[in-house]
Scaffold this active site. Structure first.
Site, short mmCIF file in Angstrom:
data_model
loop_
_atom_site.label_atom_id
_atom_site.label_comp_id
_atom_site.label_asym_id
_atom_site.label_seq_id
_atom_site.Cartn_x
_atom_site.Cartn_y
_atom_site.Cartn_z
N LYS A 276 0.84 -1.19 0.00
CA LYS A 276 0.00 0.00 0.00
C LYS A 276 0.88 1.25 0.00
CE LYS A 276 -3.90 -1.89 2.66
NZ LYS A 276 -4.95 -1.71 1.66
N ARG A 350 -10.16 -11.72 2.21
CA ARG A 350 -11.00 -12.80 1.67
C ARG A 350 -10.29 -14.14 1.74
NH1 ARG A 350 -11.40 -9.58 -3.89
NH2 ARG A 350 -11.14 -7.91 -2.37
#
Ligand code: BES
Ligand code: MN
Ligand code: ZN
Length: 499
Positions: A276, A350
């Site tokens: 990020k 996920r």
């Protein structure tokens, strides 16, 4: 801050909080204060914009004729709309005001109001609950804050004639408050303090309340074949953990299939090799909020001895870039046997939930599973910070969650699922890939999860926009919100507890 309940009696020191209905109709305490101050209350109202709406407040300092330091008039709105949430908000606002002006003790007068939905005892309990929730502060690392900048209130006494009734109504709310405070603490802690093993240790403290807590380490997860979860944690020095909490509160039917809650617990999300940008990355300490909510919820259920069998499962990992980290393009095999091509290592939540959900249904065969996750930035693009996203394969479950959210003021908005979205995560190299392209990012993330629940009734709450707040709200100081604890506690209470 201590909260107490007592019979109605005008205090002789500190502050008193008294209600005024919409249209400036004084409650009996406000009217009594008006008489004792020779009309100062009515004069103050006349000279102000206070109309008695439920967010109006008007302080009268050092009222003559009384030894009190302050009268705080609070608007109650219309009697018919004086419900639990309104009272909680009034309690929260009043508390915040008293804390900021330097009061140390205060008493709140709850008077009978014609046409109110709640009994005075319930009104008292909800006002106290709101005050307690607003009083939360995460200040353990602030060593140089000046005393005059700290909250001043030491004791809040809520006065209602039915003291026993007020205490009885407050007891379960107080236990829910314990769960909320625990969640807020866990979510607020930085990632050098809360990492998978230390978060698992925190979950273990629930055993004091009768929750059975098991912790699985990497060796056990490897044996179970949890390649998706383990792949996320493999770049970290910290060992990944899976925590299973069980509260068996259904006294009549101990064999009843449990309800199940599953939380994403990424204790820090750097993005991994798909790293990020630096700006704002510190926010990713709260990427474990889903797991924090599940832990706090289990605490609330056990604390108030909910008559339900409930399982809480949290997958705890740290997503780091390193020489051992997973790479874009890696293919992992999940516990379900399905293979996943990891296109983006930042779509890690996920992967964690895939194995946690599969394990949950495989081992516990629950009535349903609800997962909570700070899963996607895209849900904030869609819904802002006003609703959490709700995805479900079961309409009844979805309706019940939506209704519980409305009741407690933690709103959800249902989002779609469907085959055409599902196709977006097909992969040429494996059974699926972990990202589905830019469009519909929250939906394709939910489609991914759905591949791991089979026909178990399931709902997914994407709480990325709701877990942390940048501004104070009446019962939620800025910071960790614990969004989901009140909602799921109510959802359980309304539908799944023995009567
Ligand atoms: N934890 C983030 C989502 C998130 C972002 C939560 C901002 C709270 C605030 C999640 O793991 C993530 O990185 N998601 C990616 C998915 C993308 C790579 C498909 C995102 O939303 O950008
Ligand atoms: Mn991520
Ligand atoms: Zn994440």
């Amino acid at each position: 801050m201590k909260i107490a309940f007592a019979k109605s009696e005008l205090p002789t020191s500190g502050a008193i909080v008294a209600g005024v209905l919409e249209g400036r109709t004084l409650t009996s305490t406000a009217a009594a204060l008006d008489r004792q101050t020779n009309g100062a209350v009515t004069r103050a109202l006349a000279g102000s914009r206070f109309k008695g709406k439920s967010d109006d407040m008007l302080p009268l300092i050092a009222p003559s004729g009384l030894e009190l330091s302050r009268i705080l008039l609070v608007g109650l709105g219309k009697p018919a709309s004086l419900d639990a949430l309104t009272l909680q908000a009034i309690g929260g606002r009043a508390l915040s005001h008293l804390n900021s002006v330097g009061e140390t003790t205060a008493a709140v007068a709850i008077d009978a109001v014609d046409g109110a939905k709640l009994s005075p005892a319930e009104q008292a309990a909800n006002l106290a609950f709101g005050a307690r929730l607003r009083s939360y502060r995460f200040d353990k690392y602030r060593t140089t804050e000046k005393p005059e900048n700290k909250p001043s209130l030491k004791k809040l006494t809520v006065m209602a004639d039915d003291v026993a009734g007020a205490k009885k109504a407050y007891e379960p709310l107080d236990r829910i408050g314990d769960g909320i405070f625990m969640t807020r603490d866990l979510v607020s802690e930085p990632a050098n303090v809360i990492y998978p093993e230390s978060l698992a240790e925190q979950a273990k403290t629930l055993s004091e309340l009768g929750v059975e807590v098991e912790v699985l380490g990497e060796k056990q997860m490897k044996k179970l074949g949890m390649g998706a979860l383990l792949g996320v944690g493999q770049g970290s020095m910290r060992e990944s953990q899976l925590v299973v909490m069980r509260w068996m509160g259904a006294a009549k039917r101990k064999d009843q299939a449990p309800v199940a809650f599953v939380g994403k617990g990424v204790t820090f999300d750097t993005g991994g090799i798909s790293i990020k940008p630096a700006g704002g990355m510190e926010d990713m300490k709260w990427d474990m909020a889903g797991s924090g909510v599940v832990i706090g919820l289990m605490r609330a259920l056990a604390g108030r001895k909910a008559k339900v069998n409930a399982v809480g499962i949290v997958g705890l990992v740290e997503n780091m870039p390193s020489g051992t980290a997973q790479r874009p393009g890696d293919i992992v095999t999940s516990m379900s046997g399905q293979t996943i091509e990891v296109i983006n290592t930042d779509a890690e939540g996920r992967l964690v939930l895939a194995d946690a959900l599969w394990y949950c249904r495989d081992r516990f065969k629950p009535q349903f599973m609800v997962d909570l996750a700070t899963l996607t930035g895209a849900i904030m693009v869609a819904l802002g910070k006003e609703h959490a996203g709700l995805f479900s394969n079961n309409d009844e479950l979805a309706e019940r969650l939506l209704a519980a959210g409305k009741t407690v003021g933690e709103p959800l908005w249902r989002m779609p699922l469907g085959d055409n979205y599902d196709k977006q995560i097909n992969s040429d190299a494996a059974d699926m890939k972990n990202v589905g392209g830019r469009n519909g990012g929250s939906i394709t993330a939910a489609q991914f999860l759905q591949r791991f629940v089979k026909d178990t009734p399931w709902a997914h709450l994407d709480i990325a926009g709701m877990a942390w707040s940048d501004k104070d709200a009446p019962i939620i100081p800025k910071g960790a919100t614990a969004f989901g604890v009140r909602l799921l506690d109510r959802f359980v209470a309304d539908h799944y507890e023995e009567k």
